[in-house]
Design an enzyme around this catalytic site. Structure first.
Site, PDB file in Angstrom:
ATOM      1  N   PRO A  20      40.243 -13.198  77.560  1.00  0.00           N
ATOM      2  CA  PRO A  20      40.527 -11.914  76.906  1.00  0.00           C
ATOM      3  C   PRO A  20      41.745 -11.193  77.495  1.00  0.00           C
ATOM      4  CG  PRO A  20      38.257 -12.020  77.725  1.00  0.00           C
ATOM      5  CD  PRO A  20      38.939 -13.226  78.234  1.00  0.00           C
ATOM      6  N   GLY A  56      44.220 -12.334  83.204  1.00  0.00           N
ATOM      7  CA  GLY A  56      45.064 -12.903  84.268  1.00  0.00           C
ATOM      8  C   GLY A  56      45.716 -14.221  83.864  1.00  0.00           C
ATOM      9  N   TYR A  88      47.689  -1.233  67.222  1.00  0.00           N
ATOM     10  CA  TYR A  88      46.774  -0.520  68.118  1.00  0.00           C
ATOM     11  C   TYR A  88      46.505   0.914  67.661  1.00  0.00           C
ATOM     12  CZ  TYR A  88      46.265  -4.291  71.481  1.00  0.00           C
ATOM     13  OH  TYR A  88      45.929  -5.487  72.079  1.00  0.00           O
ATOM     14  N   ASP A 102      50.404 -19.922  78.672  1.00  0.00           N
ATOM     15  CA  ASP A 102      49.500 -18.791  78.953  1.00  0.00           C
ATOM     16  C   ASP A 102      48.686 -18.401  77.719  1.00  0.00           C
ATOM     17  OD1 ASP A 102      51.256 -17.276  77.440  1.00  0.00           O
ATOM     18  OD2 ASP A 102      51.636 -15.765  78.988  1.00  0.00           O
ATOM     19  N   GLU A 113      49.093  -0.363  74.936  1.00  0.00           N
ATOM     20  CA  GLU A 113      47.695  -0.627  75.326  1.00  0.00           C
ATOM     21  C   GLU A 113      47.053   0.574  76.023  1.00  0.00           C
ATOM     22  OE1 GLU A 113      48.017  -4.174  77.689  1.00  0.00           O
ATOM     23  OE2 GLU A 113      48.137  -5.485  75.954  1.00  0.00           O
TER      24      GLU A 113
HETATM   25  N1  LIG Z   1      42.945 -12.140  89.885  1.00  0.00           N
HETATM   26  C1  LIG Z   1      43.523 -10.938  89.773  1.00  0.00           C
HETATM   27  N2  LIG Z   1      43.184  -9.929  90.597  1.00  0.00           N
HETATM   28  C2  LIG Z   1      43.735  -8.704  90.461  1.00  0.00           C
HETATM   29  N3  LIG Z   1      44.664  -8.395  89.526  1.00  0.00           N
HETATM   30  C3  LIG Z   1      45.045  -9.366  88.708  1.00  0.00           C
HETATM   31  C4  LIG Z   1      44.500 -10.687  88.764  1.00  0.00           C
HETATM   32  N4  LIG Z   1      45.063 -11.436  87.791  1.00  0.00           N
HETATM   33  C5  LIG Z   1      45.903 -10.608  87.149  1.00  0.00           C
HETATM   34  N5  LIG Z   1      45.911  -9.385  87.704  1.00  0.00           N
HETATM   35  C6  LIG Z   1      46.682  -8.216  87.250  1.00  0.00           C
HETATM   36  O1  LIG Z   1      46.078  -7.807  86.021  1.00  0.00           O
HETATM   37  C7  LIG Z   1      47.067  -7.476  85.047  1.00  0.00           C
HETATM   38  C8  LIG Z   1      46.912  -8.404  83.833  1.00  0.00           C
HETATM   39  O2  LIG Z   1      47.237  -9.733  84.234  1.00  0.00           O
HETATM   40  P1  LIG Z   1      48.000 -10.727  83.240  1.00  0.00           P
HETATM   41  O3  LIG Z   1      49.179 -10.064  82.619  1.00  0.00           O
HETATM   42  O4  LIG Z   1      48.232 -11.994  84.007  1.00  0.00           O
HETATM   43  O5  LIG Z   1      46.839 -10.928  82.161  1.00  0.00           O
HETATM   44  P2  LIG Z   1      46.877 -11.703  80.777  1.00  0.00           P
HETATM   45  O6  LIG Z   1      45.566 -12.377  80.637  1.00  0.00           O
HETATM   46  O7  LIG Z   1      48.083 -12.579  80.689  1.00  0.00           O
HETATM   47  O8  LIG Z   1      46.963 -10.486  79.761  1.00  0.00           O
HETATM   48  P3  LIG Z   1      47.360 -10.473  78.202  1.00  0.00           P
HETATM   49  O9  LIG Z   1      46.226 -11.065  77.458  1.00  0.00           O
HETATM   50  O10 LIG Z   1      47.514  -9.037  77.876  1.00  0.00           O
HETATM   51  O11 LIG Z   1      48.639 -11.215  78.040  1.00  0.00           O
HETATM   52  C9  LIG Z   1      48.420  -7.622  85.743  1.00  0.00           C
HETATM   53  O12 LIG Z   1      48.814  -6.348  86.210  1.00  0.00           O
HETATM   54  C10 LIG Z   1      48.135  -8.569  86.908  1.00  0.00           C
HETATM   55  O13 LIG Z   1      48.989  -8.337  88.009  1.00  0.00           O
HETATM   56  N1  LIG Z   2      45.463  -8.854  67.220  1.00  0.00           N
HETATM   57  C1  LIG Z   2      45.940  -9.763  68.054  1.00  0.00           C
HETATM   58  N2  LIG Z   2      45.939 -11.063  67.695  1.00  0.00           N
HETATM   59  C2  LIG Z   2      46.387 -12.047  68.520  1.00  0.00           C
HETATM   60  O1  LIG Z   2      46.391 -13.243  68.149  1.00  0.00           O
HETATM   61  C3  LIG Z   2      46.889 -11.627  69.781  1.00  0.00           C
HETATM   62  N3  LIG Z   2      47.423 -12.302  70.815  1.00  0.00           N
HETATM   63  C4  LIG Z   2      47.742 -11.401  71.744  1.00  0.00           C
HETATM   64  N4  LIG Z   2      47.426 -10.156  71.303  1.00  0.00           N
HETATM   65  C5  LIG Z   2      47.660  -8.892  72.025  1.00  0.00           C
HETATM   66  C6  LIG Z   2      46.679  -8.613  73.120  1.00  0.00           C
HETATM   67  C7  LIG Z   2      47.525  -7.894  74.134  1.00  0.00           C
HETATM   68  O2  LIG Z   2      47.611  -6.517  73.788  1.00  0.00           O
HETATM   69  C8  LIG Z   2      48.899  -8.500  73.963  1.00  0.00           C
HETATM   70  C9  LIG Z   2      49.218  -9.611  74.939  1.00  0.00           C
HETATM   71  O3  LIG Z   2      48.297 -10.632  74.891  1.00  0.00           O
HETATM   72  O4  LIG Z   2      48.942  -8.995  72.635  1.00  0.00           O
HETATM   73  C10 LIG Z   2      46.884 -10.274  70.098  1.00  0.00           C
HETATM   74  N5  LIG Z   2      46.414  -9.330  69.250  1.00  0.00           N
END
Ligand SMILES: Nc1ncnc2c1ncn2[C@@H]1O[C@H](COP(=O)(O)OP(=O)(O)OP(=O)(O)O)[C@@H](O)[C@H]1O
Ligand SMILES: Nc1nc(=O)c2ncn([C@H]3C[C@H](O)[C@@H](CO)O3)c2[nH]1
Length: 222
Positions: free
Chosen positions: A13, A17, A48, A87, A148
């Site tokens: 979700p 991370g 959003y 990712d 967000e």
């Molecule tokens: N294991 C962890 N512990 C603490 N903070 C973390 C950890 N992993 C990620 N973060 C922090 O949480 C935030 C979200 O991480 P990240 O951008 O990697 O998530 P994501 O799953 O790629 O999000 P998105 O779905 O929005 O792209 C960032 O500020 C990151 O530095």
């Molecule tokens: N509606 C919607 N559909 C997708 O397939 C999707 N993939 C990512 N996201 C949103 C989540 C984070 O805000 C931000 C980074 O992941 O983009 C999505 N939102």
């Protein structure tokens, strides 16, 4: 027989991370990083403010962007025996669309999804990151993307549940096309891959074990 480079995708979700772990693994493995398009989606910030109104454009944009990215990655990297860490996994389109589109729209979206996704490269390994909702909300807030800032806790809860459904071992074979991937599920609510060396070793060991279990089937030697 797999004659492509190893393909690892990270899912989970919002705020789980994924990008953080993808960067770390990519540095460690020396693969190519595939990053999801976020800021470039012209509908996302409007989405959003009014999810129902902007869902269809938003989901369509994400789907076709990812299709194009994966076609390019296949042609330019995987088919040349080079590894990729992504990712995202394209199934996230269905996961999000399932909660943002109405039933009628979702039904048609899924048909388009299946047509395009059938021919795309599928990951050998998926790392499914899960964290509890409080942690996700905290990480989203601390990253502080402008669009967000008003993130609804229920939306994140619904997403977490949808992810749980898609990654439930009983539904995996229905939800992923092609060969069943190796799934590494990790609850990283209390793990810190960046700053804690034993957490980093924990995830790297799991990934290395999964890669070596693929080894015998790969023609490529990455
Ligand atoms: N294991 C962890 N512990 C603490 N903070 C973390 C950890 N992993 C990620 N973060 C922090 O949480 C935030 C979200 O991480 P990240 O951008 O990697 O998530 P994501 O799953 O790629 O999000 P998105 O779905 O929005 O792209 C960032 O500020 C990151 O530095
Ligand atoms: N509606 C919607 N559909 C997708 O397939 C999707 N993939 C990512 N996201 C949103 C989540 C984070 O805000 C931000 C980074 O992941 O983009 C999505 N939102």
């Amino acid at each position: 027989m797999n004659n492509k480079g190893i393909f690892i995708a990270i899912e989970g979700p919002i705020g789980a991370g994924k990008t953080t772990l993808a960067n770390l693994l990519n540095d460690y493995l020396g693969y190519t990083l595939l990053r999801e398009i976020v800021e470039e989606n012209p509908f996302l910030s409007k989405f959003y403010t009014d999810i129902k109104e902007y869902a269809l454009q938003t989901e369509a944009f994400f789907l076709f962007n990812r299709v194009k990215q994966l076609e390019d990655v296949n042609k330019n990297i995987l088919s040349k025996c080079n590894g990729v860490v992504s990712d995202y996994h394209i199934v996230k389109n269905l996961i999000f669309a399932g909660i943002t589109l109405d039933n009628n729209q979702f039904h048609r979206y899924k048909q388009v999804y299946n047509i395009f996704v059938n021919d795309l490269p599928q990951p050998d390994i998926i790392i499914y990151l899960n964290s509890n909702t409080d942690v996700l909300m905290r990480r989203i807030a601390s990253r502080d993307r402008s669009f967000e800032r008003q993130m609804d806790r229920n939306y994140i809860d619904n997403l977490r549940n949808e992810y749980k459904y898609y990654f439930n071992p009983l539904s995996i074979k229905h939800n992923f096309t092609g060969k069943e991937p190796i799934i590494i599920e990790v609850d990283n609510s209390d793990l810190d891959f960046l700053n804690n060396q034993s957490d980093k070793k924990y995830i790297i060991d799991k990934v290395e074990k999964a890669i070596s279990s693929l080894g015998g089937n790969l023609e490529c030697s990455n």
